[in-house]
Each structure stands twice: as C-alpha cells, then as structure tokens.
Design a protein around this motif. Structure first.
Motif, mmCIF file in Angstrom:
data_model
loop_
_atom_site.group_PDB
_atom_site.id
_atom_site.type_symbol
_atom_site.label_atom_id
_atom_site.label_comp_id
_atom_site.label_asym_id
_atom_site.label_seq_id
_atom_site.Cartn_x
_atom_site.Cartn_y
_atom_site.Cartn_z
ATOM 1 N N TYR A 130 21.666 9.430 10.915
ATOM 2 C CA TYR A 130 20.558 9.806 10.047
ATOM 3 C C TYR A 130 19.647 8.595 9.878
ATOM 4 O O TYR A 130 20.024 7.609 9.225
ATOM 5 N N GLU A 214 20.008 11.761 -5.021
ATOM 6 C CA GLU A 214 19.806 13.199 -5.251
ATOM 7 C C GLU A 214 19.243 13.861 -3.989
ATOM 8 O O GLU A 214 19.636 14.973 -3.639
ATOM 9 N N ASN A 215 18.347 13.164 -3.314
ATOM 10 C CA ASN A 215 17.758 13.704 -2.088
ATOM 11 C C ASN A 215 18.718 13.631 -0.904
ATOM 12 O O ASN A 215 18.607 14.401 0.050
ATOM 13 N N LYS A 217 22.119 13.963 -1.078
ATOM 14 C CA LYS A 217 23.364 14.699 -1.263
ATOM 15 C C LYS A 217 23.588 15.761 -0.198
ATOM 16 O O LYS A 217 24.715 15.974 0.246
ATOM 17 N N GLN A 218 22.529 16.438 0.200
ATOM 18 C CA GLN A 218 22.675 17.534 1.166
ATOM 19 C C GLN A 218 23.136 17.052 2.545
ATOM 20 O O GLN A 218 23.622 17.843 3.349
ATOM 21 N N TYR A 219 23.002 15.738 2.799
ATOM 22 C CA TYR A 219 23.365 15.202 4.112
ATOM 23 C C TYR A 219 24.737 14.522 4.123
ATOM 24 O O TYR A 219 25.280 14.264 5.202
#
Length: 220
Positions: A130, A214-215, A217-219
């Motif tokens: 990433y 927070e941004n 977390k989905q990864y």
C-alpha cells in the motif's frame, strides 16, 4: 558533513541496528509500516490499543531517510519482518531537496521508488503493498525559526505534493500495487494541514495520526 548532519547519520545508523535486532524476534506474516519520519512518528501501536484493535504492526520508519537510504537498508526496513502487508511512505525528503527543481527531484525519487518496489516484488511476491499519499503541509502557521525553515517548503508544498501523489499513484498502477490516500480530514479550509495537527508544518502530532488511522482501518 557538518556536526548536525553527522549526528543525524549516527542516529539513523543506531535505528537501523536496533531494527536489525528487533527483526530477529518479529512474528512473520504481520503488517509493516515503513518509510521516513512521517512513518516513524506514527504512534500506531498506542493508537491501536486505544481503539481496542489487535493487529500486529511493526514500524520501521527512519527520520531523514530518502529513497536512496531505503535502498541501502531494505533488509532492516522491509525484508526482515517478512510482512504480509506493507504500508510505505517514502520520498518526501527527496522532494524536500531545495537545491534542485521539483521536476528533477521527483524524477529521481520515482526512479528509486520503483527500484524499491521491484525488490519487494521479487523477494515478497505474495505481499500486499500500500503506497500512501504524501500528507499535506502547513506553510504558514507554525514555521520554526530555524535554518531548515528557509527551504522546507521550496519544493515540499501544497502545490507540488498533489503532483507527486499523482505520480506515485501512476507508479502503483504500473507495479500492480495499491495507492491509498488516507488524508481525508487533515486539511483546513485553505487546503493546508490543520494547525492543531502539526508540530512545525510538516510532522504531525498523534491527533493528526488518529485521523489517518481512521482512514486506514479499512486496509489493515
């Protein structure tokens, strides 16, 4: 090399030595954060505990590192933990070189960044990578009265960073990796890094990194 540069290089070597030893005990197949100071200063494990999250994340950032430095320390910064996911933020110190034009430093940075990614692809073909967008900066509110302040925003500014991010995104697509922009919520109405998030216009306090987490977390 002046005294300050010599001290910084010594600190960097000590960090690399510490990482080499830490990697010997690292649990393989976990998550790795790596890069320069923008990653080193990310208090990820403390923030994870505060959130009640249980991911294992190793942070191998080194303040002041450029892409050339990472290329010289791939074992300590990347390969030693044998991660399943790598989150990488490297290149802002390359961009911050005020002795050359932005176009020149960007070209060299991208060339080195691709070399880093090629090594990862060869050594860790199953690892997800990433590539993080560079954070915005604040060029006005908390600029320190230091020699660095005279050049810190010559190339690393909110006009050039979006262009650098676009180039990194293109590189990610070329390499088959993920480009992620986790900067939502960091900027004020002027498009600058919020004053309350930044130490001196470039680096962030934990409250800024909380927004990034927070941004992210989905990864994770």
């Amino acid at each position: 090399m002046d005294v300050i540069q010599g001290f910084m290089k010594s600190e960097q070597r000590q960090k690399i030595d510490k990482y080499r030893i830490l990697n010997q005990a690292a649990k393989k197949g976990e998550i790795l954060f790596t890069g320069s100071s923008l990653m080193e200063h990310f208090p990820i494990n403390e923030l994870l505990m505060n959130e009640g999250m249980h991911q294992i994340i190793y942070n191998r950032g080194v303040g002041g590192f450029k892409t050339t430095d990472m290329l010289e320390n791939m074992e300590e910064q990347i390969f030693g933990t044998e991660p399943s996911k790598i989150f990488i933020n490297i290149g802002t110190n390359d961009i911050g070189d005020a002795s050359r034009t932005f176009e020149e430093v960007l070209e060299d940075m991208l060339m080195n960044y691709e070399k880093i990614l090629m090594q990862i692809k060869n050594r860790l073909p199953q690892t997800e990578v990433y590539m993080m967008a560079y954070y915005p900066v604040n060029e006005t509110d908390k600029v320190p009265e230091t020699e660095w302040a005279e050049t810190m925003f010559v190339n690393r500014n909110n006009q050039n960073l979006p262009a650098a991010n676009a180039a990194v995104k293109k590189l990610a697509e070329k390499m088959g990796y993920h480009y992620i922009d986790v900067n939502s919520g960091l900027c004020d109405e002027r498009g600058m890094l919020k004053k309350e998030f930044t130490v001196e216009g470039v680096h962030m306090y934990a409250n800024g990194y909380q927004v990034v987490l927070e941004n992210l977390k989905q990864y994770l």
